[in-house]
Design an enzyme around this catalytic site. Sequence first.
Site, PDB file in Angstrom:
ATOM      1  N   ARG A 102       0.850  -1.204   0.000  1.00  0.00           N
ATOM      2  CA  ARG A 102       0.000   0.000   0.000  1.00  0.00           C
ATOM      3  C   ARG A 102       0.873   1.236   0.000  1.00  0.00           C
ATOM      4  O   ARG A 102       2.000   1.215   0.456  1.00  0.00           O
ATOM      5  CB  ARG A 102      -0.847   0.006   1.278  1.00  0.00           C
ATOM      6  CG  ARG A 102      -2.289  -0.369   1.075  1.00  0.00           C
ATOM      7  CD  ARG A 102      -3.043  -0.215   2.367  1.00  0.00           C
ATOM      8  NE  ARG A 102      -3.708   1.069   2.495  1.00  0.00           N
ATOM      9  CZ  ARG A 102      -3.594   1.878   3.545  1.00  0.00           C
ATOM     10  NH1 ARG A 102      -2.825   1.548   4.561  1.00  0.00           N
ATOM     11  NH2 ARG A 102      -4.266   3.004   3.580  1.00  0.00           N
ATOM     12  N   LYS A 167       3.994  -6.994  11.811  1.00  0.00           N
ATOM     13  CA  LYS A 167       3.248  -7.301  10.581  1.00  0.00           C
ATOM     14  C   LYS A 167       3.582  -8.670   9.980  1.00  0.00           C
ATOM     15  O   LYS A 167       4.718  -8.959   9.639  1.00  0.00           O
ATOM     16  CB  LYS A 167       3.508  -6.202   9.550  1.00  0.00           C
ATOM     17  CG  LYS A 167       2.682  -6.366   8.294  1.00  0.00           C
ATOM     18  CD  LYS A 167       2.483  -5.047   7.615  1.00  0.00           C
ATOM     19  CE  LYS A 167       1.835  -5.209   6.258  1.00  0.00           C
ATOM     20  NZ  LYS A 167       1.444  -3.951   5.671  1.00  0.00           N
ATOM     21  N   ARG A 300      -1.329   4.764  13.527  1.00  0.00           N
ATOM     22  CA  ARG A 300      -0.296   4.291  14.456  1.00  0.00           C
ATOM     23  C   ARG A 300      -0.932   4.151  15.831  1.00  0.00           C
ATOM     24  O   ARG A 300      -1.722   5.000  16.221  1.00  0.00           O
ATOM     25  CB  ARG A 300       0.845   5.301  14.612  1.00  0.00           C
ATOM     26  CG  ARG A 300       1.577   5.618  13.340  1.00  0.00           C
ATOM     27  CD  ARG A 300       2.873   4.802  13.232  1.00  0.00           C
ATOM     28  NE  ARG A 300       3.586   5.123  12.004  1.00  0.00           N
ATOM     29  CZ  ARG A 300       3.204   4.741  10.780  1.00  0.00           C
ATOM     30  NH1 ARG A 300       2.109   4.023  10.636  1.00  0.00           N
ATOM     31  NH2 ARG A 300       3.881   5.075   9.724  1.00  0.00           N
TER      32      ARG A 300
HETATM   33  C1  BTN Z   1       0.591  -3.907   2.264  1.00  0.00           C
HETATM   34  O1  BTN Z   1       0.519  -4.329   3.405  1.00  0.00           O
HETATM   35  O2  BTN Z   1       1.125  -2.816   2.040  1.00  0.00           O
HETATM   36  C2  BTN Z   1       0.017  -4.724   1.144  1.00  0.00           C
HETATM   37  C3  BTN Z   1       0.958  -5.817   0.717  1.00  0.00           C
HETATM   38  C4  BTN Z   1       0.392  -6.682  -0.398  1.00  0.00           C
HETATM   39  C5  BTN Z   1       1.412  -7.646  -0.968  1.00  0.00           C
HETATM   40  C6  BTN Z   1       0.805  -8.583  -1.953  1.00  0.00           C
HETATM   41  S1  BTN Z   1       1.888  -9.893  -2.418  1.00  0.00           S
HETATM   42  C7  BTN Z   1       0.795 -10.376  -3.688  1.00  0.00           C
HETATM   43  C8  BTN Z   1       0.287  -9.111  -4.323  1.00  0.00           C
HETATM   44  N1  BTN Z   1       1.203  -8.641  -5.334  1.00  0.00           N
HETATM   45  C9  BTN Z   1       1.759  -7.467  -5.012  1.00  0.00           C
HETATM   46  O3  BTN Z   1       2.588  -6.849  -5.709  1.00  0.00           O
HETATM   47  N2  BTN Z   1       1.298  -7.047  -3.833  1.00  0.00           N
HETATM   48  C10 BTN Z   1       0.344  -7.983  -3.273  1.00  0.00           C
END
Ligand code: BTN
Length: 303
Positions: A102, A167, A300
Amino acid sequence: MSYRKLKRLIVSGTIKYAAEIEREAVLLGLNVRRKGSELVLDSPIELLDSAKISNQINYAPLDLEVLWTVDSTNSYLMRRLVAPPKGYVVCLAEHQEKGRGRRGRQWVSPFGRNLYISIARVFSQVERGLDGLSLAVGIQLAKTLKQKKVDNLGLKWPNDLLLNNAKLAGILVEIGPMLGPNVCVIVGIGVNLELTKEDSLQIGQPHSDLCGVLECSRNLLAGEIIQNVISGINIFSHYGFSAFAKEWDEYNLYHDKKVLIHIAGSVVTGIDAGVDELGNLLLSTETGIKSFNSGEISLRGEF
Ligand code: BTN
Protein backbone atom coordinates in the site's frame (compact mmCIF):
# COMPACT_ATOMS: atom_id res chain seq x y z
CA MET A 1 17.53 -17.56 -16.25
CA SER A 2 17.90 -21.34 -16.45
CA TYR A 3 14.72 -22.30 -14.61
CA ARG A 4 15.02 -25.97 -15.57
CA LYS A 5 18.34 -26.42 -13.75
CA LEU A 6 17.29 -24.31 -10.79
CA LYS A 7 14.11 -26.33 -10.48
CA ARG A 8 16.17 -29.54 -10.51
CA LEU A 9 18.34 -28.12 -7.71
CA ILE A 10 15.27 -27.23 -5.65
CA VAL A 11 13.50 -30.54 -6.23
CA SER A 12 16.48 -32.86 -5.71
CA GLY A 13 18.48 -30.65 -3.32
CA THR A 14 21.68 -30.99 -5.34
CA ILE A 15 22.96 -30.44 -8.90
CA LYS A 16 26.27 -30.55 -10.74
CA TYR A 17 28.12 -27.35 -9.85
CA ALA A 18 27.99 -24.48 -12.34
CA ALA A 19 28.96 -20.92 -11.39
CA GLU A 20 26.04 -19.54 -13.42
CA ILE A 21 23.46 -21.60 -11.52
CA GLU A 22 25.07 -20.67 -8.22
CA ARG A 23 24.84 -16.98 -9.13
CA GLU A 24 21.19 -17.27 -10.12
CA ALA A 25 20.36 -19.24 -6.98
CA VAL A 26 22.04 -16.62 -4.79
CA LEU A 27 20.22 -13.83 -6.62
CA LEU A 28 16.93 -15.52 -5.80
CA GLY A 29 17.96 -15.72 -2.15
CA LEU A 30 18.41 -19.52 -2.09
CA ASN A 31 20.64 -20.93 0.60
CA VAL A 32 23.24 -22.80 -1.54
CA ARG A 33 26.84 -23.92 -1.11
CA ARG A 34 29.45 -25.71 -3.22
CA LYS A 35 30.35 -29.22 -2.08
CA GLY A 36 33.07 -30.65 -4.35
CA SER A 37 31.58 -30.93 -7.83
CA GLU A 38 28.03 -30.40 -6.53
CA LEU A 39 25.91 -27.38 -5.73
CA VAL A 40 23.80 -28.13 -2.65
CA LEU A 41 20.63 -26.44 -1.45
CA ASP A 42 20.81 -26.19 2.34
CA SER A 43 17.21 -25.22 3.19
CA PRO A 44 14.62 -27.32 1.37
CA ILE A 45 11.81 -25.51 -0.43
CA GLU A 46 8.29 -26.81 -1.06
CA LEU A 47 7.49 -25.46 -4.51
CA LEU A 48 3.96 -24.25 -5.19
CA ASP A 49 1.84 -26.75 -7.09
CA SER A 50 -1.35 -25.61 -8.79
CA ALA A 51 -3.05 -29.03 -8.48
CA LYS A 52 -2.36 -29.29 -4.74
CA ILE A 53 -3.59 -25.74 -4.17
CA SER A 54 -6.72 -26.15 -6.33
CA ASN A 55 -7.61 -29.32 -4.37
CA GLN A 56 -8.27 -27.15 -1.32
CA ILE A 57 -10.62 -24.84 -3.18
CA ASN A 58 -14.27 -25.62 -3.51
CA TYR A 59 -15.30 -23.01 -6.02
CA ALA A 60 -15.93 -23.16 -9.76
CA PRO A 61 -15.20 -21.71 -12.20
CA LEU A 62 -11.67 -21.13 -11.00
CA ASP A 63 -8.69 -20.26 -13.16
CA LEU A 64 -5.55 -20.72 -11.03
CA GLU A 65 -2.00 -20.22 -12.21
CA VAL A 66 1.37 -20.56 -10.46
CA LEU A 67 4.28 -18.50 -11.78
CA TRP A 68 7.96 -18.96 -11.06
CA THR A 69 8.75 -15.25 -11.05
CA VAL A 70 6.82 -12.10 -11.97
CA ASP A 71 7.03 -8.36 -11.34
CA SER A 72 3.93 -8.40 -9.14
CA THR A 73 1.03 -10.88 -9.12
CA ASN A 74 -1.43 -7.93 -8.89
CA SER A 75 0.16 -6.22 -11.92
CA TYR A 76 0.18 -9.52 -13.81
CA LEU A 77 -3.58 -10.02 -13.35
CA MET A 78 -4.19 -6.38 -14.17
CA ARG A 79 -2.46 -6.92 -17.55
CA ARG A 80 -4.01 -10.32 -18.18
CA LEU A 81 -7.66 -9.44 -17.67
CA VAL A 82 -8.81 -8.03 -20.97
CA ALA A 83 -12.22 -9.74 -20.99
CA PRO A 84 -14.60 -10.36 -18.07
CA PRO A 85 -13.46 -13.62 -16.45
CA LYS A 86 -16.00 -16.19 -15.33
CA GLY A 87 -15.72 -16.73 -11.59
CA TYR A 88 -12.33 -16.17 -9.99
CA VAL A 89 -8.89 -15.80 -11.55
CA VAL A 90 -6.04 -16.54 -9.15
CA CYS A 91 -2.31 -16.11 -9.58
CA LEU A 92 0.47 -17.14 -7.19
CA ALA A 93 4.19 -16.63 -7.67
CA GLU A 94 7.29 -18.08 -6.08
CA HIS A 95 9.01 -14.72 -6.38
CA GLN A 96 8.06 -11.11 -7.14
CA GLU A 97 10.64 -8.74 -8.58
CA LYS A 98 8.57 -5.68 -7.78
CA GLY A 99 6.12 -6.79 -5.10
CA ARG A 100 3.93 -3.82 -4.22
CA GLY A 101 2.46 -2.75 -0.91
CA ARG A 102 0.00 0.00 0.00
CA ARG A 103 0.95 3.64 -0.44
CA GLY A 104 3.71 2.92 -3.00
CA ARG A 105 5.76 0.75 -0.64
CA GLN A 106 7.61 -2.35 -1.80
CA TRP A 107 6.61 -5.80 -0.59
CA VAL A 108 9.70 -7.89 0.07
CA SER A 109 9.15 -11.07 -1.99
CA PRO A 110 12.04 -13.58 -1.82
CA PHE A 111 11.80 -16.86 -3.75
CA GLY A 112 9.90 -19.86 -2.43
CA ARG A 113 9.58 -18.92 1.23
CA ASN A 114 6.42 -16.81 1.56
CA LEU A 115 3.03 -16.55 -0.15
CA TYR A 116 2.20 -14.00 -2.84
CA ILE A 117 -1.36 -14.41 -4.04
CA SER A 118 -3.67 -12.31 -6.21
CA ILE A 119 -7.36 -13.04 -6.66
CA ALA A 120 -9.47 -11.26 -9.29
CA ARG A 121 -13.19 -11.14 -9.94
CA VAL A 122 -15.69 -8.88 -11.58
CA PHE A 123 -17.91 -6.68 -9.44
CA SER A 124 -21.03 -5.12 -10.87
CA GLN A 125 -22.05 -3.08 -7.82
CA VAL A 126 -19.10 -0.83 -7.18
CA GLU A 127 -21.43 1.96 -6.13
CA ARG A 128 -21.98 0.20 -2.81
CA GLY A 129 -18.32 0.86 -2.04
CA LEU A 130 -15.32 -1.44 -2.05
CA ASP A 131 -13.44 0.25 0.79
CA GLY A 132 -14.47 -2.43 3.27
CA LEU A 133 -13.27 -5.28 1.05
CA SER A 134 -9.69 -5.24 2.30
CA LEU A 135 -10.95 -5.37 5.90
CA ALA A 136 -13.16 -8.35 5.03
CA VAL A 137 -10.19 -10.11 3.40
CA GLY A 138 -8.07 -9.41 6.49
CA ILE A 139 -10.73 -11.02 8.68
CA GLN A 140 -10.83 -14.12 6.45
CA LEU A 141 -7.04 -14.35 6.57
CA ALA A 142 -7.00 -14.02 10.37
CA LYS A 143 -9.73 -16.67 10.68
CA THR A 144 -7.79 -19.09 8.46
CA LEU A 145 -4.73 -18.85 10.71
CA LYS A 146 -6.76 -18.93 13.92
CA GLN A 147 -8.36 -22.19 12.74
CA LYS A 148 -4.80 -23.50 12.44
CA LYS A 149 -4.20 -22.56 16.08
CA VAL A 150 -2.06 -19.48 15.47
CA ASP A 151 -2.55 -17.19 18.50
CA ASN A 152 -1.80 -13.52 19.16
CA LEU A 153 -3.17 -12.39 15.82
CA GLY A 154 -4.85 -9.05 15.32
CA LEU A 155 -5.82 -6.63 12.58
CA LYS A 156 -4.67 -3.07 12.16
CA TRP A 157 -7.04 -0.92 10.13
CA PRO A 158 -7.36 -1.02 7.22
CA ASN A 159 -5.51 -4.11 6.09
CA ASP A 160 -2.55 -5.31 8.14
CA LEU A 161 -2.53 -8.67 9.86
CA LEU A 162 -0.20 -8.63 12.86
CA LEU A 163 1.29 -11.50 14.83
CA ASN A 164 2.63 -10.53 18.26
CA ASN A 165 2.12 -6.87 17.25
CA ALA A 166 4.39 -7.16 14.19
CA LYS A 167 3.25 -7.30 10.58
CA LEU A 168 2.69 -10.82 9.30
CA ALA A 169 0.60 -10.18 6.19
CA GLY A 170 -0.65 -7.35 4.04
CA ILE A 171 -3.52 -6.86 1.63
CA LEU A 172 -3.56 -4.65 -1.45
CA VAL A 173 -6.96 -4.23 -3.12
CA GLU A 174 -6.78 -2.61 -6.54
CA ILE A 175 -9.42 -1.67 -9.04
CA GLY A 176 -8.52 -3.24 -12.37
CA PRO A 177 -9.82 -2.51 -15.83
CA MET A 178 -13.45 -1.59 -16.54
CA LEU A 179 -14.89 -4.52 -18.45
CA GLY A 180 -18.08 -3.24 -20.05
CA PRO A 181 -20.33 -1.98 -17.25
CA ASN A 182 -18.39 -3.97 -14.65
CA VAL A 183 -15.15 -3.45 -12.87
CA CYS A 184 -12.49 -6.01 -12.15
CA VAL A 185 -11.19 -6.04 -8.59
CA ILE A 186 -7.82 -7.56 -7.70
CA VAL A 187 -7.11 -8.62 -4.14
CA GLY A 188 -3.40 -9.09 -3.46
CA ILE A 189 -2.28 -10.95 -0.34
CA GLY A 190 1.27 -11.34 0.94
CA VAL A 191 1.96 -13.63 3.92
CA ASN A 192 5.40 -13.92 5.52
CA LEU A 193 6.19 -17.57 6.16
CA GLU A 194 9.94 -17.32 6.61
CA LEU A 195 12.03 -14.16 6.39
CA THR A 196 15.82 -14.16 6.48
CA LYS A 197 18.01 -11.48 8.08
CA GLU A 198 18.59 -10.03 4.59
CA ASP A 199 14.82 -9.77 4.00
CA SER A 200 14.35 -8.14 7.40
CA LEU A 201 16.87 -5.43 6.57
CA GLN A 202 14.71 -4.39 3.62
CA ILE A 203 11.47 -4.13 5.61
CA GLY A 204 11.02 -0.78 7.22
CA GLN A 205 8.63 -1.73 10.01
CA PRO A 206 8.23 -4.34 12.77
CA HIS A 207 7.48 -7.62 11.02
CA SER A 208 6.93 -11.26 11.84
CA ASP A 209 6.68 -14.62 10.08
CA LEU A 210 5.17 -18.03 10.75
CA CYS A 211 8.49 -19.79 11.20
CA GLY A 212 8.34 -21.83 14.41
CA VAL A 213 4.68 -20.80 14.88
CA LEU A 214 2.94 -22.93 12.26
CA GLU A 215 4.31 -26.09 10.66
CA CYS A 216 2.24 -26.36 7.52
CA SER A 217 2.64 -27.15 3.84
CA ARG A 218 2.82 -23.97 1.72
CA ASN A 219 0.44 -25.50 -0.80
CA LEU A 220 -2.09 -26.46 1.86
CA LEU A 221 -1.98 -23.05 3.51
CA ALA A 222 -2.23 -21.24 0.16
CA GLY A 223 -5.28 -23.33 -0.79
CA GLU A 224 -7.00 -22.73 2.54
CA ILE A 225 -6.34 -18.99 2.39
CA ILE A 226 -7.69 -18.75 -1.17
CA GLN A 227 -10.80 -20.80 -0.28
CA ASN A 228 -11.60 -18.64 2.76
CA VAL A 229 -10.87 -15.37 0.98
CA ILE A 230 -13.11 -16.35 -1.96
CA SER A 231 -15.95 -17.22 0.48
CA GLY A 232 -15.43 -13.82 2.11
CA ILE A 233 -15.51 -11.99 -1.24
CA ASN A 234 -18.74 -13.82 -2.13
CA ILE A 235 -20.35 -12.71 1.16
CA PHE A 236 -19.04 -9.17 0.66
CA SER A 237 -20.48 -8.98 -2.84
CA HIS A 238 -23.96 -9.92 -1.51
CA TYR A 239 -24.12 -8.07 1.79
CA GLY A 240 -21.27 -5.56 1.76
CA PHE A 241 -18.99 -4.94 4.72
CA SER A 242 -21.82 -4.93 7.29
CA ALA A 243 -21.65 -8.75 7.31
CA PHE A 244 -18.12 -8.48 8.77
CA ALA A 245 -18.43 -5.49 11.12
CA LYS A 246 -18.85 -7.59 14.29
CA GLU A 247 -15.83 -9.77 13.49
CA TRP A 248 -13.76 -6.65 12.89
CA ASP A 249 -14.25 -5.68 16.54
CA GLU A 250 -13.05 -9.13 17.58
CA TYR A 251 -9.76 -8.82 15.69
CA ASN A 252 -9.16 -5.04 15.87
CA LEU A 253 -5.94 -4.61 17.87
CA TYR A 254 -6.62 -0.94 18.61
CA HIS A 255 -10.22 -1.13 19.77
CA ASP A 256 -10.78 1.55 22.45
CA LYS A 257 -7.08 2.49 22.32
CA LYS A 258 -5.49 5.82 21.60
CA VAL A 259 -4.33 6.07 17.98
CA LEU A 260 -2.72 8.61 15.68
CA ILE A 261 -3.95 9.11 12.13
CA HIS A 262 -1.46 10.53 9.65
CA ILE A 263 -3.33 12.25 6.86
CA ALA A 264 -2.02 14.67 4.23
CA GLY A 265 0.91 15.83 6.36
CA SER A 266 -1.08 16.31 9.57
CA VAL A 267 -1.83 14.10 12.56
CA VAL A 268 -5.21 13.52 14.22
CA THR A 269 -5.37 11.77 17.59
CA GLY A 270 -8.33 10.02 19.16
CA ILE A 271 -9.70 6.76 20.47
CA ASP A 272 -10.36 3.96 17.99
CA ALA A 273 -14.16 3.54 18.09
CA GLY A 274 -14.34 0.73 15.53
CA VAL A 275 -15.66 0.98 12.00
CA ASP A 276 -18.97 1.92 10.34
CA GLU A 277 -21.01 -0.35 8.07
CA LEU A 278 -18.77 0.55 5.10
CA GLY A 279 -15.52 -0.20 6.93
CA ASN A 280 -14.56 3.45 7.51
CA LEU A 281 -12.54 4.03 10.67
CA LEU A 282 -14.39 5.85 13.45
CA LEU A 283 -12.24 7.99 15.67
CA SER A 284 -13.56 9.49 18.86
CA THR A 285 -11.88 12.92 19.16
CA GLU A 286 -12.31 15.94 21.44
CA THR A 287 -14.57 17.44 18.79
CA GLY A 288 -16.72 14.35 18.30
CA ILE A 289 -16.64 11.21 16.15
CA LYS A 290 -14.68 11.54 12.91
CA SER A 291 -14.79 9.02 10.08
CA PHE A 292 -11.87 8.15 7.78
CA ASN A 293 -11.74 6.06 4.66
CA SER A 294 -8.68 4.04 3.85
CA GLY A 295 -7.31 6.20 0.96
CA GLU A 296 -3.90 7.63 1.72
CA ILE A 297 -3.89 7.63 5.50
CA SER A 298 -2.02 5.53 8.00
CA LEU A 299 -2.75 4.61 11.59
CA ARG A 300 -0.30 4.29 14.46
CA GLY A 301 -1.06 2.91 17.87
CA GLU A 302 -0.01 4.48 21.14
CA PHE A 303 -0.02 1.64 23.62
C1 BTN B 1 0.59 -3.91 2.26
O1 BTN B 1 0.52 -4.33 3.41
O2 BTN B 1 1.13 -2.82 2.04
C2 BTN B 1 0.02 -4.72 1.14
C3 BTN B 1 0.96 -5.82 0.72
C4 BTN B 1 0.39 -6.68 -0.40
C5 BTN B 1 1.41 -7.65 -0.97
C6 BTN B 1 0.81 -8.58 -1.95
S1 BTN B 1 1.89 -9.89 -2.42
C7 BTN B 1 0.80 -10.38 -3.69
C8 BTN B 1 0.29 -9.11 -4.32
N1 BTN B 1 1.20 -8.64 -5.33
C9 BTN B 1 1.76 -7.47 -5.01
O3 BTN B 1 2.59 -6.85 -5.71
N2 BTN B 1 1.30 -7.05 -3.83
C10 BTN B 1 0.34 -7.98 -3.27
